[in-house]
Design a protein around this motif. Structure first.
Motif, PDB file in Angstrom:
ATOM      1  N   UNK A 179       1.053  -1.299  -0.002  1.00 26.85           N
ATOM      2  CA  UNK A 179      -0.056   0.058  -0.447  1.00 26.85           C
ATOM      3  C   UNK A 179       0.764   1.747   0.213  1.00 26.85           C
ATOM      4  N   UNK A 180       1.885   1.285  -0.195  1.00 29.77           N
ATOM      5  CA  UNK A 180       3.098   1.872  -0.422  1.00 29.77           C
ATOM      6  C   UNK A 180       3.600   1.978  -1.585  1.00 29.77           C
ATOM      7  N   UNK A 181       3.919   1.287  -1.820  1.00 30.95           N
ATOM      8  CA  UNK A 181       4.303   1.367  -3.771  1.00 30.95           C
ATOM      9  C   UNK A 181       3.603   2.002  -4.741  1.00 30.95           C
ATOM     10  N   UNK A 182       4.791   2.634  -5.435  1.00 29.70           N
ATOM     11  CA  UNK A 182       3.826   3.064  -6.410  1.00 29.70           C
ATOM     12  C   UNK A 182       4.878   2.929  -8.491  1.00 29.70           C
ATOM     13  N   UNK A 183       4.741   3.584  -9.383  1.00 34.48           N
ATOM     14  CA  UNK A 183       5.306   2.366 -10.322  1.00 34.48           C
ATOM     15  C   UNK A 183       5.885   3.716 -11.124  1.00 34.48           C
ATOM     16  N   UNK A 184       7.055   4.044 -11.976  1.00 36.08           N
ATOM     17  CA  UNK A 184       7.031   5.345 -12.599  1.00 36.08           C
ATOM     18  C   UNK A 184       7.542   4.782 -14.084  1.00 36.08           C
ATOM     19  N   UNK A 199      15.933   6.117 -24.753  1.00 37.06           N
ATOM     20  CA  UNK A 199      14.775   7.106 -23.846  1.00 37.06           C
ATOM     21  C   UNK A 199      13.861   6.289 -23.708  1.00 37.06           C
ATOM     22  N   UNK A 200      12.829   6.960 -22.806  1.00 37.71           N
ATOM     23  CA  UNK A 200      12.893   5.755 -21.985  1.00 37.71           C
ATOM     24  C   UNK A 200      11.297   6.739 -22.524  1.00 37.71           C
ATOM     25  N   UNK A 201       9.709   6.059 -22.250  1.00 38.98           N
ATOM     26  CA  UNK A 201       8.971   6.594 -23.371  1.00 38.98           C
ATOM     27  C   UNK A 201       7.470   5.883 -21.644  1.00 38.98           C
ATOM     28  N   UNK A 254      14.037   9.268 -19.034  1.00 35.45           N
ATOM     29  CA  UNK A 254      16.552   8.517 -18.491  1.00 35.45           C
ATOM     30  C   UNK A 254      14.858   7.084 -17.268  1.00 35.45           C
ATOM     31  N   UNK A 255      16.082   6.653 -17.648  1.00 37.01           N
ATOM     32  CA  UNK A 255      16.076   5.226 -16.933  1.00 37.01           C
ATOM     33  C   UNK A 255      15.513   3.977 -17.292  1.00 37.01           C
ATOM     34  N   UNK A 256      15.172   4.010 -19.011  1.00 30.89           N
ATOM     35  CA  UNK A 256      14.703   2.671 -19.475  1.00 30.89           C
ATOM     36  C   UNK A 256      14.551   1.467 -18.491  1.00 30.89           C
TER      37      UNK A 256
END
Length: 122
Positions: free
Chosen positions: A62-67, A82-84, A72-74
């Motif tokens: 319940x404290x986790x997110x994704x991005x 290049x990340x998308x 950057x950081x592909x």
């Protein structure tokens, strides 16, 4: 950074540790002492990324997110390119595998977390 956040009483507001790359112990600290969420991006998919993988397994769901942290950081297999935003699915898939849950469960939980954090639901 964490010391400054503590000095400024960030726990009263909460927030996000964007593109988190520190240890599980620091993740525990920012969650429990600062009231923050932990957001993981492409590095969790890297073969030798031990800390991000441990964090992905240990952070309370319940404290986790994704991005994506685009541009950057592909995630693997696009590392160095290049990340998308669409590549966030690779991050969620990796976290699902690491946690032994379905991709759909990771998507549902991280969406609920983002909605709660940003007050997106009425």
């Amino acid at each position: 950074c964490i010391d400054i956040l503590k000095e400024e009483h960030a726990e009263d507001i909460g927030g996000i540790m964007h593109s988190f790359s520190a240890s599980p112990e620091i993740a525990d600290d920012v969650i429990n002492k600062l009231n923050f969420y932990v957001s993981l991006g492409g590095p969790v998919t890297f073969k030798n990324a031990k800390q991000p993988k441990e964090v992905a397994k240990l952070v309370p769901f319940d404290r986790l997110l994704v991005e994506t942290d685009a541009p950057f950081l592909s995630p693997h297999p696009y590392r160095g390119k290049r990340n998308e935003p669409a590549r966030v699915t690779l991050v969620a898939e990796e976290i699902a595998e690491l946690r032994g849950v379905s991709y759909e469960e990771v998507c549902k939980q991280t969406t609920e977390n983002a909605e709660r954090l940003f007050n997106l639901k009425a």
